[in-house]
Design an enzyme around this catalytic site. Sequence first.
Site, short mmCIF file in Angstrom:
data_model
loop_
_atom_site.label_atom_id
_atom_site.label_comp_id
_atom_site.label_asym_id
_atom_site.label_seq_id
_atom_site.Cartn_x
_atom_site.Cartn_y
_atom_site.Cartn_z
N LYS A 92 55.58 -34.93 14.10
CA LYS A 92 55.54 -33.73 13.26
C LYS A 92 56.57 -32.75 13.79
CE LYS A 92 52.22 -30.45 11.26
NZ LYS A 92 52.70 -29.15 11.72
N CYS A 144 55.27 -27.43 17.49
CA CYS A 144 54.51 -26.26 17.93
C CYS A 144 55.43 -25.23 18.58
CB CYS A 144 53.43 -26.67 18.93
SG CYS A 144 52.44 -25.29 19.52
N MET A 182 45.17 -28.87 13.92
CA MET A 182 45.02 -27.43 14.15
C MET A 182 44.23 -27.19 15.43
SD MET A 182 44.20 -25.94 10.34
CE MET A 182 43.14 -27.33 9.84
N VAL A 183 44.80 -26.41 16.33
CA VAL A 183 44.15 -26.09 17.59
C VAL A 183 42.82 -25.40 17.31
CG1 VAL A 183 44.31 -24.75 19.71
CG2 VAL A 183 46.32 -25.93 18.83
N ASN A 210 54.32 -30.19 4.89
CA ASN A 210 53.34 -29.29 5.50
C ASN A 210 53.87 -27.85 5.42
OD1 ASN A 210 52.46 -28.34 8.78
ND2 ASN A 210 51.00 -28.50 7.12
N ALA A 237 46.85 -27.35 6.29
CA ALA A 237 46.29 -26.72 7.49
C ALA A 237 45.38 -25.56 7.11
CB ALA A 237 47.41 -26.26 8.41
N ARG A 238 45.95 -24.36 6.94
CA ARG A 238 45.11 -23.17 6.79
C ARG A 238 44.22 -23.19 5.55
NH1 ARG A 238 48.57 -18.87 6.12
NH2 ARG A 238 50.16 -20.40 5.62
N GLN A 277 46.93 -36.69 17.86
CA GLN A 277 48.19 -36.00 18.10
C GLN A 277 48.24 -35.49 19.54
OE1 GLN A 277 49.39 -31.90 16.88
NE2 GLN A 277 50.90 -32.93 15.60
N GLY A 317 52.45 -25.42 3.06
CA GLY A 317 52.34 -24.86 1.73
C GLY A 317 51.13 -24.00 1.46
#
Length: 491
Positions: free
Chosen positions: A157, A118, A18-19, A216, A244-245, A89, A218
Amino acid sequence: MTVNTPLCFRGKNILAPMVRVGTLPMRLLALDYGADIVYCEVMEGEQMRRIFVCFSFHTEVLETVDFVAPNERVVFRTCERERHRVVFQMGSADAERALAVAKLVEGDVAGIDINMGCPKEYSTKASMGAALLSDPDKIESILTTLVKGICKPITCKIRILPSVEDTVNLVKRIEKTGIAAIAVHGRKKEERPQHPVHCDVIKAISEAISIPVIANGGSHDFIKEYADIETFQKATAASSVMIARAAMWNPSIFRKEGFCPLKDVMQDYIKYAVRYDNHYTNTKYCLCQMLREQLETTQGKKLHAAQSTQEICEVFEMGDFYEETAAIFEAKKTSLETKTQDEDDQMEDPDVIKMAVRFDKREYPPQITPKMYLLEWCRKEKHPQPVYETVQRPLDRLFCSVVTVAEQKYRSSLWDKSKKLAEQAAAIVCLRTLGVPEGKLCEGENHLITKRKREEQDCLINRDHGEDLAEPSHKKANFIEETSDMNVPKM
């Protein structure tokens, strides 16, 4: 190179790249809470080619390895704690450049991942990220080159394509490159988090290939707590799950026993941010992502107003922790400086004349330097031209130069951040010892500038008369600084 036990990508819970979030403090916190593998934020391969590995006083105190840009900004920081579980990554559209970056970092990471999902314009405009999905030949070239070129496992990814058939065909081709696993964000490149994740497509991929598939996407529909990770895994038939989030909002999502109180999570994060000198703007950004709806509270407003790591600590009642940690760092730095000075003293040559000087170009006319003055003086006195020997100190990457003139050596006792500055400082020591002008503005009329102007006028006169404009080489040498061809040896 020694090959460590390769990463296993089956049955793993993974922190997604994650950026601005996947920096060292967040990765370490995720590991603490139970993550098996952590991905760093995506690094652009074009920028990483200009990076160097930094071992300095700073990194020695922090016990880190830093990958630093030419502007001295830390692009990627890692440490021994995550060495065997962090995946680096990068975004790249060029196989050879990707390989060069991979070789740079492979000794300090557990794996390399290529971002092919991305959707952001800054990535796709450079033919990276999701733009690669429409160029299978380039995908194959990049991944094959990496698999053959380095010893660490390679992953990629992706996002899904408009049709299931096209997506499955693409991942089958990717599998043949020899990569260790493939992470699939179950959305198309034009879809965003509010769109439902396509579990059926991830499942079709999982059933079509034999390498591990990492599901990824979900966080919105499935993953609200730890037990939901398994639910998402079963819905996609994937080998592993990448979060991620949900992890950005509360990294204790990886904790089998359930969430930790958010206050404790944020304080744990801050401890890592202070411990590893994370830039305060990045620390503040990550904490804001955790606070979410609490940003309008008194604490949230104070966090938003914080302008330093110390102020952030004070917002969370951790001012004493910050001061204690700063004191520990200062003590370690002092100890290292003393040790380095002792080593310098042991290697000192008693025949070298030393002064504590630095070169400040603001004190000299444009294009005029002490090295030029020293070269001019040597020619006038019929001495061989000055010889510079420059070394770099491994611990802090600073430079020291010794100049030899008429069989006498001179150097500054201060170390500089570049080879050029160190050589200029050595020239100053020599000139001052000899009592020779060094060209500073405060010395009044500069004979080299006067000489240059006179020869430029002669050149213009010759041009007006149609004469050959080529300037004699012996005249050029008088005021074009000579450079050394030698490589900088490491001490």
